[in-house]
Scaffold this active site. Structure first.
Site, PDB file in Angstrom:
ATOM      1  N   HIS A   1      76.616  95.192  31.062  1.00 10.14           N
ATOM      2  CA  HIS A   1      75.873  93.937  31.105  1.00 10.14           C
ATOM      3  C   HIS A   1      76.733  92.684  31.016  1.00 10.14           C
ATOM      4  O   HIS A   1      76.641  91.792  31.853  1.00 10.14           O
ATOM      5  CB  HIS A   1      74.830  93.894  29.981  1.00 10.14           C
TER       6      HIS A   1
ATOM      7  N   HIS B   1      65.387  99.234  29.497  1.00 11.29           N
ATOM      8  CA  HIS B   1      66.392  98.192  29.598  1.00 11.29           C
ATOM      9  C   HIS B   1      67.741  98.669  29.061  1.00 11.29           C
ATOM     10  O   HIS B   1      67.914  98.846  27.860  1.00 11.29           O
ATOM     11  CB  HIS B   1      65.903  96.980  28.803  1.00 11.29           C
TER      12      HIS B   1
END
Length: 392
Positions: free
Chosen positions: A98, A56
């Site tokens: 992100h 991730h």
């Protein structure tokens, strides 16, 4: 399932005996072999590793998220996929980042103080490259801080791809279209990029003749080399139109235009977001099923539900502890509808165990080495050794 031990029980009169797979990934909640077999079959049909290790934003436990050392670490340790969030700059460059804004993980407030709350789409790539995307990590996680993290840069998709193609391991790319409504046409841009760089289509990467698949990760050489993910129904539709042959995952969330939540559950005045998320529930099983049906009918091979981490008290970042959208019945329903399940975002062995027992088929994790250890695939090299080898 790995490192399984045979557990023998007498049944009824003792004339019938059988064994169950147990071990690190299994426990009291373990279902019969069938649900596990379904997930394995669905993964294989999609060309995706079963028990997938999805790094991730890279190995974002040991290095600043979405930066070069985070992705180098994930690759060297043996992750199946390098995960990234795709956004587009003002001058049309695809970057891995992100958040909607730059404040949390860069020094944008120092470099561009008047623009600190502006979206990435308002910055050129050259402007983004002026920012320090590593120092924040040292401040937030002093036990894992390194002076070499100061001054790390935001990466382009091209730079992440180059990392995936380098080294002995060749992980795949697991790409999320982030806030896609801010970037009209980004799905088509991504398709063009992947085709140009031979990550899809007839010219897709092939393993060299001397590649050792038993010793090294080679997901980049398989049909599941790229997985596309999104929270947005409209983006899933666009991704399916642009790249129908590429595996896709619909990410799951509660409320605010996503799966309807039980409105009787309200956040307490002094309650943390993580604690509130842990209490949240879907409005009904049918509400959950509706989202699975949409995913299936629009080309998804699986879903990405959120998880509650057993500790969300600062030991691991509470921002990654959400609502439990992978209860046993939810995983079973997903498999029954022909959808594999990749869970986000899980970092601790007890949580790997809990959700593996429910039948999930892989994890998004910030802590790559911990998940690899759990799956019986530990790296021969330590995080420290890998970082030092790259002068970090």
């Amino acid at each position: 399932m790995m490192n399984a031990d045979a557990v023998i029980r007498q049944v009824m009169t003792g004339l019938v005996m059988f064994s169950l797979l147990s071990g690190p990934a299994l426990g009291s909640e373990h279902a019969p072999d069938e649900p596990m077999a379904v997930g394995k079959r669905l993964s294989e049909q999609s060309g995706i590793p079963w028990h997938a290790v999805i790094a991730h934003r890279g190995d974002s436990f040991d290095a600043p998220e979405s930066t070069r050392p985070a992705y180098l670490l994930a690759r060297a340790l043996g992750a199946d996929y390098l995960e990234l969030d795709l956004q587009r700059t003002k001058d049309g460059q695809l970057v891995a980042f992100h958040d909607d804004t730059l404040k949390r993980t860069t020094n944008v407030e120092e470099v561009f103080p008047e623009r600190a709350d502006d979206p990435i789409s308002s910055f050129t790539l050259a402007e983004l490259k002026q920012l320090d995307a590593g120092s924040w990590f040292n401040e937030r996680y002093p036990a894992r801080a390194r002076s070499s993290y100061k001054g790390l840069k935001i990466l382009t998709l091209d730079e992440v791809r180059s990392i995936a193609e380098g080294g002995d391991n060749h992980p795949g790319l697991y790409i999320e279209t982030k806030v896609p409504k801010q970037f009209p046409g980004i799905e088509a841009d991504l398709k063009a990029y992947l085709e140009t760089h031979h990550w899809m289509g007839d010219q897709a990467l092939q393993a060299p003749k001397n590649f050792d698949q038993k010793s090294h990760v080679g997901v980049a050489f398989t049909p599941g080399r790229v997985v596309l993910q999104t929270f947005e129904k409209s983006s899933l539709v666009n991704l399916q139109q642009q790249m129908p042959e590429v595996p896709k995952i619909l990410l799951l969330w509660l409320g605010d235009g996503y799966i309807p939540a039980d409105e009787s559950i309200r956040k307490g005045e002094d309650e943390s977001a993580a604690d509130f998320y842990a209490r949240e529930q879907v409005a009904s099983q049918q509400a959950y099923a509706d989202w699975l049906d949409f995913a299936k009918s629009n080309g998804a091979v699986g879903v990405g539900p959120s998880a509650v981490q057993s500790e969300h008290d600062g030991k691991f970042s509470s921002q990654f502890s959400y609502m439990d959208l992978a209860k046993r019945w939810m995983v079973d329903m997903s498999h029954e509808k022909g959808l594999l399940v990749h869970l986000y975002t899980v970092d601790q062995p007890q949580d790997f165990r809990t959700y593996s027992n429910r039948g999930v088929d892989g994890f998004f994790t910030n802590h790559t080495s911990a998940l690899l250890q759990f799956y019986g695939r530990p790296s021969d090299e330590s995080v420290e050794h890998i970082l030092r080898s790259w002068n970090y």
